[in-house]
Scaffold this motif. Structure first.
Motif, PDB file in Angstrom:
ATOM      1  N   ASP A 155       0.853  -1.180   0.000  1.00  0.00           N
ATOM      2  CA  ASP A 155       0.000   0.000   0.000  1.00  0.00           C
ATOM      3  C   ASP A 155       0.889   1.229   0.000  1.00  0.00           C
ATOM      4  N   GLU A 156       0.509   2.192  -0.796  1.00  0.00           N
ATOM      5  CA  GLU A 156       1.351   3.370  -0.975  1.00  0.00           C
ATOM      6  C   GLU A 156       1.665   4.060   0.349  1.00  0.00           C
ATOM      7  N   SER A 157       0.672   4.157   1.244  1.00  0.00           N
ATOM      8  CA  SER A 157       0.970   4.866   2.489  1.00  0.00           C
ATOM      9  C   SER A 157       1.406   3.922   3.610  1.00  0.00           C
ATOM     10  N   TYR A 158       0.880   2.704   3.658  1.00  0.00           N
ATOM     11  CA  TYR A 158       1.254   1.789   4.733  1.00  0.00           C
ATOM     12  C   TYR A 158       2.475   0.926   4.390  1.00  0.00           C
ATOM     13  N   GLY A 159       2.870   0.900   3.138  1.00  0.00           N
ATOM     14  CA  GLY A 159       4.019   0.077   2.749  1.00  0.00           C
ATOM     15  C   GLY A 159       3.639  -1.387   2.589  1.00  0.00           C
ATOM     16  N   TYR A 160       4.564  -2.277   2.937  1.00  0.00           N
ATOM     17  CA  TYR A 160       4.288  -3.710   2.827  1.00  0.00           C
ATOM     18  C   TYR A 160       3.307  -4.100   3.923  1.00  0.00           C
ATOM     19  N   LEU A 161       2.234  -4.779   3.523  1.00  0.00           N
ATOM     20  CA  LEU A 161       1.170  -5.112   4.458  1.00  0.00           C
ATOM     21  C   LEU A 161       1.469  -6.453   5.123  1.00  0.00           C
ATOM     22  N   ASN A 167       4.634  -5.100  12.243  1.00  0.00           N
ATOM     23  CA  ASN A 167       5.591  -5.345  11.156  1.00  0.00           C
ATOM     24  C   ASN A 167       5.315  -4.526   9.904  1.00  0.00           C
ATOM     25  N   VAL A 168       4.210  -3.786   9.921  1.00  0.00           N
ATOM     26  CA  VAL A 168       3.783  -3.063   8.724  1.00  0.00           C
ATOM     27  C   VAL A 168       4.829  -2.041   8.289  1.00  0.00           C
ATOM     28  N   GLY A 169       4.895  -1.779   6.998  1.00  0.00           N
ATOM     29  CA  GLY A 169       5.814  -0.774   6.466  1.00  0.00           C
ATOM     30  C   GLY A 169       6.944  -1.455   5.731  1.00  0.00           C
TER      31      GLY A 169
ATOM     32  N   LEU B 107      -3.477   3.782  15.438  1.00  0.00           N
ATOM     33  CA  LEU B 107      -2.800   2.648  16.076  1.00  0.00           C
ATOM     34  C   LEU B 107      -1.347   2.546  15.604  1.00  0.00           C
ATOM     35  N   LEU B 108      -1.157   2.653  14.295  1.00  0.00           N
ATOM     36  CA  LEU B 108       0.198   2.554  13.754  1.00  0.00           C
ATOM     37  C   LEU B 108       1.058   3.702  14.268  1.00  0.00           C
ATOM     38  N   GLY B 113       5.212   5.571  15.757  1.00  0.00           N
ATOM     39  CA  GLY B 113       5.468   7.008  15.717  1.00  0.00           C
ATOM     40  C   GLY B 113       5.228   7.598  14.344  1.00  0.00           C
ATOM     41  N   SER B 114       4.658   6.803  13.454  1.00  0.00           N
ATOM     42  CA  SER B 114       4.394   7.254  12.091  1.00  0.00           C
ATOM     43  C   SER B 114       3.376   6.321  11.468  1.00  0.00           C
ATOM     44  N   SER B 115       2.657   6.806  10.472  1.00  0.00           N
ATOM     45  CA  SER B 115       1.728   5.904   9.791  1.00  0.00           C
ATOM     46  C   SER B 115       2.006   5.923   8.296  1.00  0.00           C
ATOM     47  N   ARG B 116       3.207   6.395   7.958  1.00  0.00           N
ATOM     48  CA  ARG B 116       3.516   6.550   6.540  1.00  0.00           C
ATOM     49  C   ARG B 116       4.832   5.857   6.178  1.00  0.00           C
ATOM     50  N   HIS B 117       4.740   4.948   5.221  1.00  0.00           N
ATOM     51  CA  HIS B 117       5.909   4.194   4.773  1.00  0.00           C
ATOM     52  C   HIS B 117       6.829   5.073   3.928  1.00  0.00           C
ATOM     53  N   THR B 118       8.120   5.043   4.237  1.00  0.00           N
ATOM     54  CA  THR B 118       9.061   5.834   3.442  1.00  0.00           C
ATOM     55  C   THR B 118      10.155   4.947   2.860  1.00  0.00           C
ATOM     56  N   GLY B 119      10.029   3.645   3.044  1.00  0.00           N
ATOM     57  CA  GLY B 119      11.106   2.746   2.616  1.00  0.00           C
ATOM     58  C   GLY B 119      10.907   2.177   1.233  1.00  0.00           C
TER      59      GLY B 119
END
Ligand SMILES: [Zn+2]
Ligand SMILES: [Zn+2]
Lengths: 353, 174
Positions: A155-161, A167-169, B107-108, B113-119
């Motif tokens: 997911d674009e905002s959550y990363g790897y689900l 473990n998300v992101g 929750l995330l 401390g963040s809810s946005r993936h940057t990796g």
């Protein structure tokens, strides 16, 4: 069952950077396939499909996966699975409870890919010494290979689900296994561990009945997987680990200056016990091995090397002993078998040098 | 209750596990629980997700009608309800992330401390996502430029954003 030769994983070479303090570096990434529920909710047919898809992905890239063997859990004996658990190549969950769980294992046992664990895929790399960046690179290589064949849940905002929100992101968990006898002996460890948990790292030790850490082995790992890139996560852990190493080395120097004779005496006595004891629990073995390792690292003791000490650390665990003995052993029988196996390893080593 | 592992001590640690969709409970004494948990040097985080979820849910909507509504929200793909998720602490499928979006974001943030993936981004969706990230950054820069009254820079940023948005629309139409 016949007596078997044991295969050792790559990390036991003990030849990585900072090997005086860092036993091994480990990285794992969690991935899932889009459109299929996570394993605990998936049907029998769905988890079977995951297993087939991953097996096919590996089989279709023969060159990259030539060194791998595919091991469905249902084809392995209970002891064989426990051995893989003890070697940290699979989780207890995969061994005992998974549905259509399987393992893709590289021959050198540095790379293992768990299938149908909590997530569809868990790609893991274990290397000797402080090699977190190298381990990450290796894990990402296999991640890319898998991604070429599988449609990942992303997911674009959550990363790897992932199945668990923790473990998300990035889905990345990185850790180092440290030997910290001096910090623990001098009572500096607890304060340090408290500080580490403040910066989002988890510290784990093997605890006995009291509060002391068995074998002076400590694992530090990241807790945060979202909002930081893989490189940032690994760099943070690397930076902290370097500081811990520095403190441990300083504490060892202080011990050496003030208590040289006592440390040397303890190392030699422990080596003596490892050589001549007739009964030994795994806790006792771990403590003795820690004493000997410290003596060796400080140059106070000869007749062993790091690879031997790592091998000894591996063979003392229950499934290892039983596989080596070629039969099932109860706890008391294991306490008898343990010193036997340690003696054998030391004899083999003596002949090899 | 007696410890299931040693059958001797009183069980003080109660672990709920979900295995293949079935719930199982483990009741251990303190010593056995430690051996269980720590001997395998597992990676899993040490804090309790249940407590985190519990406190999060409790704080935001204690006993309200809203709470009831949310707990009944169901993932259309795997049929997990939000009430089940908050009990188990595990999501059911990738569809759950959209279904529970409203609750997952806070929750995330609590956990990471963040809810946005940057990796890392899967190579397959790399182009589109990199594009979206770049666009987002430009929009932030624009906001900042306006705040600082750097209007020349703001105009320039606005043009670039417009161009990118146009490009995106054309891409969608194709
Ligand atoms: Zn017990
Ligand atoms: Zn779902």
């Amino acid at each position: 069952m016949k007596e078997k030769q044991l295969v050792f994983s790559k990390w036991i070479e003990g030849n990585g950077p900072e090997a005086e303090t860092v036993i091994s570096s480990r990285v794992r990434i969690a991935r899932n396939i889009r459109e299929i529920p996570f394993p605990y909710l998936a049907s029998d047919a769905q988890t079977r499909r995951v297993q087939e898809k991953v097996a096919k992905a590996a089989a279709s890239q023969k060159d990259a996966f030539r060194q791998f063997s595919f091991k469905p859990m249902e084809n392995l004996g209970a002891l064989e699975k426990e051995l893989l658990v003890e070697k940290h190549l699979i989780s207890p969950y995969l061994a005992r409870e998974s549905q259509h769980g399987a393992l893709l294992l590289r021959r050198d046992e540095a790379v293992s890919i768990m299938i149908n664990e909590e997530d569809h895929l868990r790609i893991q790399v274990i290397l000797p010494g402080l090699q977190l960046e190298e381990a990450l690179q290796e894990a990402e290589r296999y991640d890319d290979l898998m991604e070429a064949e599988l449609d990942y849940a992303f997911d674009e905002s959550y990363g790897y689900l992932t199945c668990c929100p923790t473990n998300v992101g990035t889905g990345l968990r990185a850790s180092v296994m440290l030997h910290l006898p001096a910090l623990i002996m001098t009572g500096q460890a607890n304060r340090l561990f408290g500080a580490l948990s403040q910066v989002g790292l988890a510290v784990r030790g093997l605890y006995g009945e009291g509060t002391e850490i068995i074998g002076n082995l400590v694992q530090i790992s990241n807790q945060i997987t979202l909002g930081q890139s893989e490189e940032e996560i690994v760099r943070n852990l690397l930076g902290v680990t370097r500081q811990v190493i520095e403190q441990e080395q300083a504490a060892r120097q202080a011990l050496l200056n003030e208590n040289r004779a006592r440390i040397a005496d303890r190392a030699w006595r422990s080596l003596g016990q490892l050589k001549y004891a007739q009964l030994m629990s795994s806790q006792e073995a771990m403590q003795l091995l820690s004493d000997v390792r410290l003596g060796y690292d400080l140059g106070l003791l000869k007749g062993v090397d790091r690879k031997l000490l790592n091998k000894m650390l591996v063979v003392i665990s229950p499934a290892c002993l039983q596989i080596l003995a070629g039969k099932e052993l109860g706890p008391e029988e294991r306490d008898m078998e343990r010193p036997e196996r340690l003696k054998k390893l030391m004899e083999q080593y003596k002949e090899s040098v | 209750m007696i410890c299931q592992e040693c059958g001797q001590e009183t069980a003080t640690v109660h672990i709920t596990k979900i295995v293949n969709g079935r719930k199982s409970e483990l009741h251990l004494c303190r010593r056995c629980a430690q051996a269980h948990d720590e001997l395998d040097f597992s990676f899993e985080p040490q804090f309790s997700l249940h407590n985190l979820l519990g406190s999060l849910l409790g704080e935001s909507m204690r006993g309200s009608r809203e709470a009831l509504r949310r707990s009944k929200v169901q993932c259309p793909s795997c049929a997990l309800t939000f009430a089940q998720f908050s009990q188990i602490g595990r999501l059911g499928c990738s569809g759950c992330f959209q279904a529970f979006d409203e609750q997952l974001t806070p929750l995330l943030r609590r956990i990471h401390g963040s809810s946005r993936h940057t990796g890392k981004v899967p190579r397959r969706s790399q182009g589109a996502i990199r594009f979206a990230r770049e666009l987002e950054k430009l929009r932030e820069d624009l906001k900042l430029a306006v705040q600082k009254e750097e209007f020349e820079k703001a105009a320039e940023l606005r043009d670039r954003i417009k161009a990118m948005e146009k490009e995106m629309k054309e891409g969608e139409q194709r």
